[in-house]
Design a protein around this motif. Sequence first.
Motif, mmCIF file in Angstrom:
data_model
loop_
_atom_site.group_PDB
_atom_site.id
_atom_site.type_symbol
_atom_site.label_atom_id
_atom_site.label_comp_id
_atom_site.label_asym_id
_atom_site.label_seq_id
_atom_site.Cartn_x
_atom_site.Cartn_y
_atom_site.Cartn_z
ATOM 1 N N MET A 1 66.999 -34.956 13.546
ATOM 2 C CA MET A 1 66.212 -34.944 14.782
ATOM 3 C C MET A 1 65.281 -36.156 14.807
ATOM 4 S SD MET A 1 66.638 -32.203 16.895
ATOM 5 C CE MET A 1 65.061 -31.551 17.502
ATOM 6 N N GLU A 2 64.641 -36.448 13.659
ATOM 7 C CA GLU A 2 63.748 -37.610 13.570
ATOM 8 C C GLU A 2 64.525 -38.904 13.761
ATOM 9 O OE1 GLU A 2 60.423 -38.050 13.267
ATOM 10 O OE2 GLU A 2 60.292 -35.897 13.687
ATOM 11 N N ARG A 3 65.707 -38.967 13.131
ATOM 12 C CA ARG A 3 66.503 -40.201 13.223
ATOM 13 C C ARG A 3 66.962 -40.457 14.654
ATOM 14 N NH1 ARG A 3 71.617 -41.809 13.513
ATOM 15 N NH2 ARG A 3 72.397 -39.665 13.566
ATOM 16 N N LYS B 1 65.543 -39.727 17.331
ATOM 17 C CA LYS B 1 64.462 -40.108 18.245
ATOM 18 C C LYS B 1 64.500 -41.605 18.558
ATOM 19 C CE LYS B 1 60.905 -36.659 17.105
ATOM 20 N NZ LYS B 1 59.556 -36.478 16.497
ATOM 21 N N SER B 2 64.757 -42.401 17.532
ATOM 22 C CA SER B 2 64.719 -43.857 17.710
ATOM 23 C C SER B 2 66.110 -44.469 17.778
ATOM 24 C CB SER B 2 63.950 -44.500 16.533
ATOM 25 O OG SER B 2 64.542 -44.128 15.297
ATOM 26 N N SER C 1 67.235 -40.075 27.039
ATOM 27 C CA SER C 1 66.468 -40.972 26.173
ATOM 28 C C SER C 1 64.962 -40.884 26.394
ATOM 29 C CB SER C 1 66.936 -42.419 26.367
ATOM 30 O OG SER C 1 66.777 -42.804 27.715
ATOM 31 N N ASP C 2 64.547 -40.477 27.616
ATOM 32 C CA ASP C 2 63.109 -40.407 27.891
ATOM 33 C C ASP C 2 62.563 -39.002 27.712
ATOM 34 O OD1 ASP C 2 64.553 -39.368 29.961
ATOM 35 O OD2 ASP C 2 63.313 -40.228 31.539
ATOM 36 N N GLU C 3 63.361 -38.124 27.084
ATOM 37 C CA GLU C 3 62.942 -36.736 26.912
ATOM 38 C C GLU C 3 62.778 -36.419 25.426
ATOM 39 O OE1 GLU C 3 65.008 -34.698 30.829
ATOM 40 O OE2 GLU C 3 66.106 -34.726 28.928
ATOM 41 N N SER C 4 62.047 -35.339 25.133
ATOM 42 C CA SER C 4 61.773 -34.942 23.757
ATOM 43 C C SER C 4 62.918 -34.111 23.196
ATOM 44 C CB SER C 4 60.473 -34.134 23.694
ATOM 45 O OG SER C 4 60.327 -33.509 22.452
ATOM 46 N N LEU C 5 63.366 -34.495 21.998
ATOM 47 C CA LEU C 5 64.418 -33.734 21.330
ATOM 48 C C LEU C 5 63.936 -32.324 20.986
ATOM 49 C CD1 LEU C 5 65.955 -36.428 18.945
ATOM 50 C CD2 LEU C 5 67.208 -35.130 20.669
#
Length: 538
Positions: free
Chosen positions: A400-402, A404-405, A513-517
Amino acid sequence: MDNKQRKILSSALYGFILGSFFPLISIVYELVQSGSKFSLSTLWALHANQPLLFIIALFPLIFTPFFAMVGDQTARHEETTSQLDEQLKGKAAQLENEHYFLEALINSSFFAVVRLDNNHIIISSNPAFEELFGYTNEEITGKYLDTLIASDDLLKEASGISKLVSTGNITRKVSQRMKKDGSLVDVEIVGVPVFVGGEQIGILGLYHNISQRLETEQKLRESEGRFKSLFNESPISLWEEDFSEVKKVLDKIAENEDVVERIKNDDDLVNQCIQLIKILDVNQATLDLYNAKSKPDLLASLPRILVEASIAEFRKELISLATGKNSHECEIKQKKSSGEIIDGLLRLSLPPGYEETWERVYISIIDITDRKQTEEKLRFLSFHDALTGLYNRGYFEEEMERLKSSRQFPVSVIVCDLDDLKQINDSLGHDVGDQAIKAAANILRSNVFRKEDIVARTGGDEFVILLPNVDINENPAIRERLDKSIIDFNGSTKNDGLYRPIFFSYGFAVIQSDESLMEGYKQADAAMYTAKTEKKAK
């Protein structure tokens, strides 16, 4: 006027005077005998009556050139004699200089030198001889050499050397000789006959103390023996190799270009270097490691030992050596004769003295296959669920962290929950409940999702699937495959030890891409609970 011309002139004048004396005496004698007075007419008359006087009168003319020639020969003789005298003086000076030079050379020599006559009687010795054997020059002059420094058991050997040198042969021998205190010293002996004008006039005996050298050689042999013993008996695979031809190739390349860049980019060069390595020796542990019956058997199987990954590591070895490093360590994969792949910890080192030639390179390989397998298991367990083999919650959160970017949006999230797990556990036991969880995992790891999709068990009965670069709303086939997989599993009569039937409640969300996972995950989780509630209501 030089000396020669003066000699000729004085000799000619002497001849003229001597030649004039005879005509003068003859004329005076004839005048006295005849009682005549001296006059030109009387001289003419005497010569007319005595023809012999005409001949005697020619004596000055004869004696003058004759004595001039004698003077010339005398001058030549004196000149030749003078030249010979000068040459003799020069030779004498040269011989004297050579004598002093030889004396200085002998006296300053590190070799113990003794001068002998043809009967091996000592004439003199140098300071090094005194230092080596303990005798002063005065003590040994006039003594017989062999009985002086040869012990009783070596006297026959010494006499044999003396006889050889006496016959005009230069003789060499490594042996022992006795010092003044009776102790023996290891020496290299050289006997040199001395000739002058083709005749032997004496002998030079040279002695070089080699005790330290022999001791060093002995220590070296013992060290080599210990090394060989350690080498052969080591439980670690050891290789002794010659990289000298490899160095020649790399040095030639380095004259015109960057050799490191060439090694990085030229596969043919790397393969050429592999072929140029000479395997000098391997130990028994190496044969055991690669299941080889003998060293020739191992050498014949070398092409099969190297795999693609090991060639890449060999490239790094070459770069280390080419940049002046004397050691290199890496993990490497290789293949046994049986075809089994093993993991090894390789260490390459250049021993002292071979940094410039690479004629000796030592390589050790430790079999770390078990360790690597353990590490892989630990790594697998750290990211996988022990019961199902799926990724665990920790790995899911890392992904999930990976993401994000990353540039892998849209990302679809599916949250699945195994229905009625509590009832299964309560009524049939936790073992059956575990079978049901495994069954759910088998369904999710089947051909429903892609290899790059992340399928994880995040809780007791909860599973999450991350689908990068997927909008599930536009791909209804994904849900269709999931539903079909559940139906197929429940309809199967295969005896695989898994619980049947099982059912899922699941919900999903699509994150741009502009939303929170995390918000997307929460939406999918909420959708799953909604689906579960609706299913229970029915």
